[in-house]
Design a protein around this motif. Structure first.
Motif, PDB file in Angstrom:
ATOM      1  N   GLY A 125      -2.262   5.300  -2.655  1.00 50.03           N
ATOM      2  CA  GLY A 125      -2.095   3.953  -2.131  1.00 50.03           C
ATOM      3  C   GLY A 125      -3.436   3.251  -2.163  1.00 50.03           C
ATOM      4  O   GLY A 125      -4.475   3.878  -1.931  1.00 50.03           O
TER       5      GLY A 125
ATOM      6  N   THR B  24      -8.663   3.733  -1.024  1.00 52.48           N
ATOM      7  CA  THR B  24      -7.495   4.430  -1.557  1.00 52.48           C
ATOM      8  C   THR B  24      -7.303   5.731  -0.797  1.00 52.48           C
ATOM      9  O   THR B  24      -8.250   6.289  -0.241  1.00 52.48           O
ATOM     10  CB  THR B  24      -7.642   4.732  -3.055  1.00 52.48           C
ATOM     11  OG1 THR B  24      -8.778   5.591  -3.248  1.00 52.48           O
ATOM     12  CG2 THR B  24      -7.819   3.457  -3.855  1.00 52.48           C
TER      13      THR B  24
ATOM     14  N   VAL C 226       0.820  -1.212   0.000  1.00 49.70           N
ATOM     15  CA  VAL C 226       0.000   0.000   0.000  1.00 49.70           C
ATOM     16  C   VAL C 226       0.853   1.261   0.000  1.00 49.70           C
ATOM     17  O   VAL C 226       0.638   2.181  -0.800  1.00 49.70           O
ATOM     18  CB  VAL C 226      -0.936   0.018   1.223  1.00 49.70           C
ATOM     19  CG1 VAL C 226      -1.860   1.233   1.178  1.00 49.70           C
ATOM     20  CG2 VAL C 226      -1.746  -1.274   1.296  1.00 49.70           C
ATOM     21  N   PHE C 227       1.854   1.325   0.880  1.00 50.31           N
ATOM     22  CA  PHE C 227       2.644   2.540   1.060  1.00 50.31           C
ATOM     23  C   PHE C 227       3.906   2.580   0.210  1.00 50.31           C
ATOM     24  O   PHE C 227       4.263   3.625  -0.335  1.00 50.31           O
ATOM     25  CB  PHE C 227       3.074   2.681   2.528  1.00 50.31           C
ATOM     26  CG  PHE C 227       1.956   2.746   3.518  1.00 50.31           C
ATOM     27  CD1 PHE C 227       0.647   2.965   3.125  1.00 50.31           C
ATOM     28  CD2 PHE C 227       2.208   2.592   4.864  1.00 50.31           C
ATOM     29  CE1 PHE C 227      -0.390   3.026   4.048  1.00 50.31           C
ATOM     30  CE2 PHE C 227       1.187   2.661   5.805  1.00 50.31           C
ATOM     31  CZ  PHE C 227      -0.116   2.870   5.394  1.00 50.31           C
TER      32      PHE C 227
ATOM     33  N   PRO D 246       4.116   1.823  -4.496  1.00 47.87           N
ATOM     34  CA  PRO D 246       3.931   2.942  -5.434  1.00 47.87           C
ATOM     35  C   PRO D 246       5.165   3.842  -5.530  1.00 47.87           C
ATOM     36  O   PRO D 246       5.576   4.236  -6.628  1.00 47.87           O
ATOM     37  CB  PRO D 246       2.726   3.689  -4.854  1.00 47.87           C
ATOM     38  CG  PRO D 246       1.974   2.655  -4.095  1.00 47.87           C
ATOM     39  CD  PRO D 246       3.028   1.780  -3.490  1.00 47.87           C
TER      40      PRO D 246
END
Length: 255
Positions: free
Chosen positions: A192, A241, A12-13, A16
């Protein structure tokens, strides 16, 4: 902690921004790369794919992270290493990378001085650091939920550490103190995506030092349930998100 970190937080963090740093790495066309604070290998994997001809050494202070990362990104050479006392020869790398690790260095100028030492002349140091907590949708929601669950006594790890090194002027001064020259500081905002708010809450509660700070509380399960419920109310049910902002720095060792 590494498993929870890798399961709930890394996708998630970190992935990206790993794609962003890997693209910047490819543009520099390095031959010898050192990664600091590599964690479980989110950036390592992206760099190996982006510059397959480069040799990559991935390092982390935490031996459990090194063990986990070496399984997930076996194309790199993994080493346990303290960023303030790197076990590498002088001028051995033309690029040093660090994703969201600089804020954890107890003495940043000392760590940057080690970066300068292991960089070849005109070598590059490419790293990023989170912006203020308010600029991270997931982190801000978590901290607000934590403070609601523990009024006046919530752990301040997130604002103090991951988001406590967000002033580019301070970073620039630390680099200069170590003999590194700043080339650019670019603010980057990316989204995210998580499978659920509950997953993000679990990541923060079990994959960061917040979990240890809460572990001895008699009401720890109630706190966890409250935080998870509050984050779901704030972010929504199902996949969620949120925007996340960081600053990407490029510096070099003067020749």
């Amino acid at each position: 902690m590494p498993d929870a970190y890798d399961r709930h937080l890394a996708p998630v963090f970190f992935r990206p921004f790993a794609a962003d740093l890997a693209a910047r790495t490819a543009a520099l066309r390095p031959r010898r790369v050192l990664e600091l604070a590599a964690g479980t290998g989110a950036l390592t994997s992206a760099v190996l794919a982006a510059v397959p001809d480069a040799s990559v050494v991935a390092s982390d202070l935490n031996e459990a992270m090194v063990a986990c990362g070496s399984e997930r990104a076996p194309g790199a050479e993994w080493r346990q290493a303290d960023a303030q006392e790197l076990p590498f020869e002088d001028a051995g790398f033309d690029l040093v990378l660090c994703q969201f690790g600089a804020m954890f260095f107890p003495d940043r100028p000392a760590a940057y001085a080690e970066v300068r030492r292991v960089l070849a002349p005109e070598g590059r140091f490419l790293f990023n650091s989170w912006g203020p907590l308010a600029s991270h949708g997931f982190g801000a929601a978590f901290q607000a939920a934590l403070e609601r669950a523990i009024p006046g006594g919530a752990p301040t790890f997130l604002p103090d550490v991951p988001h406590g090194y967000s002033d580019p002027h301070v970073v620039t001064e630390d680099l200069a103190a170590a003999g590194l020259a700043l080339d650019s500081a670019v603010e980057v905002t990316l989204d995210g995506a998580a499978e659920s708010a509950a997953s993000v809450a679990t990541g923060f509660l079990t994959g960061t030092p917040v979990g240890a700070a809460l572990a001895d509380r008699a009401d720890v399960e109630d706190v966890r349930a409250s935080v998870t419920r509050d984050m779901t109310e704030r972010l929504g049910t199902g996949p969620v998100t949120a925007a996340m902002t960081a600053t990407v720095y490029t510096a070099h060792r003067p020749g």
